[in-house]
Motif scaffolding. Structure first.
Motif, PDB file in Angstrom:
ATOM      1  N   CYS A 163      57.256  31.439 -49.205  1.00 48.17           N
ATOM      2  CA  CYS A 163      57.355  31.033 -47.804  1.00 48.17           C
ATOM      3  C   CYS A 163      56.658  29.675 -47.665  1.00 48.17           C
ATOM      4  CB  CYS A 163      56.724  32.053 -46.873  1.00 48.17           C
ATOM      5  SG  CYS A 163      55.065  32.575 -47.323  1.00 48.17           S
ATOM      6  N   SER A 164      57.218  28.804 -46.873  1.00 50.68           N
ATOM      7  CA  SER A 164      56.824  27.401 -46.927  1.00 50.68           C
ATOM      8  C   SER A 164      55.637  27.024 -46.049  1.00 50.68           C
ATOM      9  CB  SER A 164      58.022  26.523 -46.534  1.00 50.68           C
ATOM     10  OG  SER A 164      58.456  26.851 -45.223  1.00 50.68           O
ATOM     11  N   SER A 165      55.269  27.865 -45.097  1.00 45.83           N
ATOM     12  CA  SER A 165      54.174  27.511 -44.204  1.00 45.83           C
ATOM     13  C   SER A 165      53.424  28.753 -43.770  1.00 45.83           C
ATOM     14  CB  SER A 165      54.706  26.785 -42.961  1.00 45.83           C
ATOM     15  OG  SER A 165      55.431  27.674 -42.132  1.00 45.83           O
ATOM     16  N   GLU A 166      52.225  28.544 -43.228  1.00 43.18           N
ATOM     17  CA  GLU A 166      51.403  29.658 -42.771  1.00 43.18           C
ATOM     18  C   GLU A 166      52.135  30.493 -41.741  1.00 43.18           C
ATOM     19  OE1 GLU A 166      49.054  31.802 -40.018  1.00 43.18           O
ATOM     20  OE2 GLU A 166      49.793  29.801 -39.528  1.00 43.18           O
ATOM     21  N   ASN A 210      42.748  17.863 -50.733  1.00 46.09           N
ATOM     22  CA  ASN A 210      43.898  17.699 -49.851  1.00 46.09           C
ATOM     23  C   ASN A 210      44.074  18.785 -48.791  1.00 46.09           C
ATOM     24  OD1 ASN A 210      45.403  15.315 -51.205  1.00 46.09           O
ATOM     25  ND2 ASN A 210      45.020  16.722 -52.904  1.00 46.09           N
ATOM     26  N   ALA A 211      43.546  19.988 -49.044  1.00 46.01           N
ATOM     27  CA  ALA A 211      43.776  21.093 -48.108  1.00 46.01           C
ATOM     28  C   ALA A 211      42.568  21.392 -47.239  1.00 46.01           C
ATOM     29  CB  ALA A 211      44.164  22.353 -48.881  1.00 46.01           C
ATOM     30  N   ARG A 212      41.499  20.622 -47.400  1.00 51.01           N
ATOM     31  CA  ARG A 212      40.217  20.893 -46.739  1.00 51.01           C
ATOM     32  C   ARG A 212      39.969  19.882 -45.632  1.00 51.01           C
ATOM     33  NH1 ARG A 212      34.891  18.935 -48.101  1.00 51.01           N
ATOM     34  NH2 ARG A 212      36.007  17.629 -49.610  1.00 51.01           N
ATOM     35  N   ASN A 213      39.425  20.376 -44.515  1.00 51.98           N
ATOM     36  CA  ASN A 213      39.060  19.438 -43.456  1.00 51.98           C
ATOM     37  C   ASN A 213      37.545  19.191 -43.471  1.00 51.98           C
ATOM     38  OD1 ASN A 213      37.788  21.574 -42.131  1.00 51.98           O
ATOM     39  ND2 ASN A 213      39.286  21.707 -40.473  1.00 51.98           N
ATOM     40  N   ALA A 214      37.054  18.437 -42.517  1.00 48.16           N
ATOM     41  CA  ALA A 214      35.650  18.040 -42.499  1.00 48.16           C
ATOM     42  C   ALA A 214      34.703  19.210 -42.294  1.00 48.16           C
ATOM     43  CB  ALA A 214      35.429  16.996 -41.396  1.00 48.16           C
ATOM     44  N   SER A 215      35.213  20.326 -41.806  1.00 52.42           N
ATOM     45  CA  SER A 215      34.379  21.515 -41.590  1.00 52.42           C
ATOM     46  C   SER A 215      34.475  22.514 -42.738  1.00 52.42           C
ATOM     47  CB  SER A 215      34.793  22.204 -40.280  1.00 52.42           C
ATOM     48  OG  SER A 215      34.622  21.335 -39.182  1.00 52.42           O
ATOM     49  N   ASP A 216      35.086  22.097 -43.836  1.00 50.57           N
ATOM     50  CA  ASP A 216      35.286  22.954 -45.006  1.00 50.57           C
ATOM     51  C   ASP A 216      36.193  24.146 -44.716  1.00 50.57           C
ATOM     52  OD1 ASP A 216      33.972  21.531 -47.041  1.00 50.57           O
ATOM     53  OD2 ASP A 216      32.019  22.272 -46.369  1.00 50.57           O
ATOM     54  N   PHE A 217      37.113  23.952 -43.787  1.00 51.10           N
ATOM     55  CA  PHE A 217      38.198  24.908 -43.606  1.00 51.10           C
ATOM     56  C   PHE A 217      39.361  24.482 -44.494  1.00 51.10           C
ATOM     57  CE2 PHE A 217      36.409  25.582 -39.169  1.00 51.10           C
ATOM     58  CZ  PHE A 217      35.858  26.808 -39.481  1.00 51.10           C
ATOM     59  N   TYR A 218      40.054  25.474 -45.043  1.00 49.31           N
ATOM     60  CA  TYR A 218      41.174  25.215 -45.932  1.00 49.31           C
ATOM     61  C   TYR A 218      42.479  25.660 -45.284  1.00 49.31           C
ATOM     62  CZ  TYR A 218      38.213  23.967 -49.880  1.00 49.31           C
ATOM     63  OH  TYR A 218      37.320  23.330 -50.702  1.00 49.31           O
ATOM     64  N   MET A 223      48.369  21.780 -51.723  1.00 46.41           N
ATOM     65  CA  MET A 223      48.679  20.372 -51.997  1.00 46.41           C
ATOM     66  C   MET A 223      48.500  19.503 -50.762  1.00 46.41           C
ATOM     67  SD  MET A 223      51.544  22.226 -51.250  1.00 46.41           S
ATOM     68  CE  MET A 223      52.231  22.711 -52.830  1.00 46.41           C
ATOM     69  N   GLY A 224      48.214  20.161 -49.632  1.00 49.21           N
ATOM     70  CA  GLY A 224      47.991  19.457 -48.385  1.00 49.21           C
ATOM     71  C   GLY A 224      49.305  19.088 -47.715  1.00 49.21           C
ATOM     72  N   PRO A 225      49.218  18.484 -46.543  1.00 51.88           N
ATOM     73  CA  PRO A 225      47.984  18.193 -45.813  1.00 51.88           C
ATOM     74  C   PRO A 225      47.415  19.444 -45.143  1.00 51.88           C
ATOM     75  CG  PRO A 225      49.858  17.560 -44.486  1.00 51.88           C
ATOM     76  CD  PRO A 225      50.425  18.017 -45.811  1.00 51.88           C
ATOM     77  N   PHE A 226      46.178  19.344 -44.661  1.00 55.02           N
ATOM     78  CA  PHE A 226      45.575  20.460 -43.952  1.00 55.02           C
ATOM     79  C   PHE A 226      46.440  20.839 -42.768  1.00 55.02           C
ATOM     80  CE2 PHE A 226      42.984  22.122 -40.497  1.00 55.02           C
ATOM     81  CZ  PHE A 226      42.305  23.163 -41.123  1.00 55.02           C
ATOM     82  N   ASP A 227      46.702  22.147 -42.626  1.00 57.15           N
ATOM     83  CA  ASP A 227      47.527  22.591 -41.497  1.00 57.15           C
ATOM     84  C   ASP A 227      46.738  23.573 -40.620  1.00 57.15           C
ATOM     85  OD1 ASP A 227      47.595  24.625 -43.426  1.00 57.15           O
ATOM     86  OD2 ASP A 227      49.672  24.213 -43.986  1.00 57.15           O
ATOM     87  N   THR A 228      46.875  24.874 -40.894  1.00 50.83           N
ATOM     88  CA  THR A 228      46.235  25.873 -40.042  1.00 50.83           C
ATOM     89  C   THR A 228      45.319  26.753 -40.881  1.00 50.83           C
ATOM     90  OG1 THR A 228      48.163  25.908 -38.587  1.00 50.83           O
ATOM     91  CG2 THR A 228      46.628  27.746 -38.409  1.00 50.83           C
ATOM     92  N   THR A 233      43.650  32.056 -45.509  1.00 49.71           N
ATOM     93  CA  THR A 233      43.571  30.779 -46.219  1.00 49.71           C
ATOM     94  C   THR A 233      42.159  30.533 -46.745  1.00 49.71           C
ATOM     95  OG1 THR A 233      43.105  29.477 -44.208  1.00 49.71           O
ATOM     96  CG2 THR A 233      45.428  29.780 -44.822  1.00 49.71           C
ATOM     97  N   GLN A 234      41.150  30.981 -45.990  1.00 54.37           N
ATOM     98  CA  GLN A 234      39.771  30.844 -46.452  1.00 54.37           C
ATOM     99  C   GLN A 234      39.488  31.763 -47.643  1.00 54.37           C
ATOM    100  OE1 GLN A 234      39.037  27.905 -45.179  1.00 54.37           O
ATOM    101  NE2 GLN A 234      36.939  28.522 -44.682  1.00 54.37           N
ATOM    102  N   GLU A 235      39.990  32.983 -47.569  1.00 53.12           N
ATOM    103  CA  GLU A 235      39.827  33.902 -48.699  1.00 53.12           C
ATOM    104  C   GLU A 235      40.478  33.331 -49.954  1.00 53.12           C
ATOM    105  OE1 GLU A 235      41.606  37.479 -47.268  1.00 53.12           O
ATOM    106  OE2 GLU A 235      39.737  38.279 -46.475  1.00 53.12           O
ATOM    107  N   ALA A 236      41.671  32.782 -49.797  1.00 51.22           N
ATOM    108  CA  ALA A 236      42.376  32.209 -50.941  1.00 51.22           C
ATOM    109  C   ALA A 236      41.587  31.058 -51.544  1.00 51.22           C
ATOM    110  CB  ALA A 236      43.770  31.745 -50.516  1.00 51.22           C
ATOM    111  N   ALA A 237      41.004  30.218 -50.691  1.00 46.72           N
ATOM    112  CA  ALA A 237      40.221  29.087 -51.173  1.00 46.72           C
ATOM    113  C   ALA A 237      38.980  29.555 -51.929  1.00 46.72           C
ATOM    114  CB  ALA A 237      39.817  28.187 -50.002  1.00 46.72           C
ATOM    115  N   VAL A 238      38.307  30.583 -51.407  1.00 44.90           N
ATOM    116  CA  VAL A 238      37.123  31.117 -52.089  1.00 44.90           C
ATOM    117  C   VAL A 238      37.502  31.634 -53.472  1.00 44.90           C
ATOM    118  CG1 VAL A 238      35.442  32.999 -52.081  1.00 44.90           C
ATOM    119  CG2 VAL A 238      35.815  31.649 -50.010  1.00 44.90           C
TER     120      VAL A 238
END
Length: 247
Positions: A163-166, A210-218, A223-228, A233-238
């Motif tokens: 699936c292509s997006s959140e 590429n997928a992280r914003n200034a608050s360390d949300f992913y 591959m980015g850009p940061f979306d939602t 998404t946070q669990e996946a990043a961890v």
């Protein structure tokens, strides 16, 4: 629960895992598809990949944590024997979502979610540890290679979801890639050549940049850009960053 038991030695977590296993085992199907766990409890229907993969990993790991066990190992070996013969793995070597809900019980051709390529790897690693049989690693590596060489699941070296997006994924689907990477790392750790280390490290670097914003949300797309951002998404990043760190 088993991870918590390993970390703490608290028998409560082991007891919960045993209770979970007994509940799952009570839904081993003896009337259709020659066995396997069912997914839809209210309707007693649908043999899908994830239920059986999780049962494989749970039972094999229970065996490895409990001295002199035979029951859980027997369940794990019965699960893998059924899964390997079920047709769940398609001709491309990828695991589809489940089997058809008819007397044929054949691969339903449904989505090859990333986590379905992953959890089975962890189960096979535990079976290898339980038995010393390298055939389990051969099977695991075959599925892992199919996944990491799939143009559907890997784009420009980065793991992606069919699936292509959140918003296109069901809520828990936003964590599927993290589960895949976590389980791929377990396989990578027991293989002498550590063939997936570079892929894991590359994905962590790409996501961090590429997928992280200034608050360390992913976001959803590594591959980015940061979306939602979501819990998924946070669990996946961890799980991705932890796998890369443990390398």
């Amino acid at each position: 629960m088993l991870s918590m038991y390993e970390l703490t030695g608290n028998e409560m977590y082991l007891d919960i895992a045993k209770e979970d296993e007994a509940y799952m085992w009570s839904y081993w199907n003896t009337t259709t598809c020659n066995g396997g766990l069912i997914w839809n409890i209210p309707t007693l229907s649908y043999h899908n990949a994830i239920s059986n993969e999780l049962f494989l990993e749970l039972t094999a790991k229970l065996h490895n944590l409990i001295p002199n066990d035979t029951e859980y190992l027997n369940h794990a070996m019965k699960e893998w024997e059924w899964f390997a013969a079920s047709g769940m793995v398609n001709p491309e070597g990828l695991v589809n979502d489940g089997l058809t809900e008819d007397t044929a019980c054949i691969n339903n051709g449904a989505t090859t979610w990333t986590y379905n390529q992953g959890v089975v790897l962890g189960g096979l690693v535990e079976l290898y540890k339980a038995t010393g049989e390298t055939s389990y690693l051969v099977s695991a590596r075959s599925i892992a290679d199919a996944a990491t060489n799939s143009t559907l699941l890997i784009q420009d070296g980065v793991v992606t979801e069919p699936c292509s997006s959140e918003t296109d994924c069901e809520p828990n689907g936003t964590n599927f890639k993290g589960i895949f990477i976590r389980e791929l790392a377990k396989l990578n750790a027991v293989l002498d050549d550590h063939p997936y280390a570079d892929l894991i490290a590359q994905n962590a670097e790409v996501a961090y940049n590429n997928a992280r914003n200034a608050s360390d949300f992913y976001g959803f797309l590594w591959m980015g850009p940061f979306d939602t951002v979501t819990i998924g998404t946070q669990e996946a990043a961890v799980q991705l960053l932890t796998a890369a760190y443990l390398g």
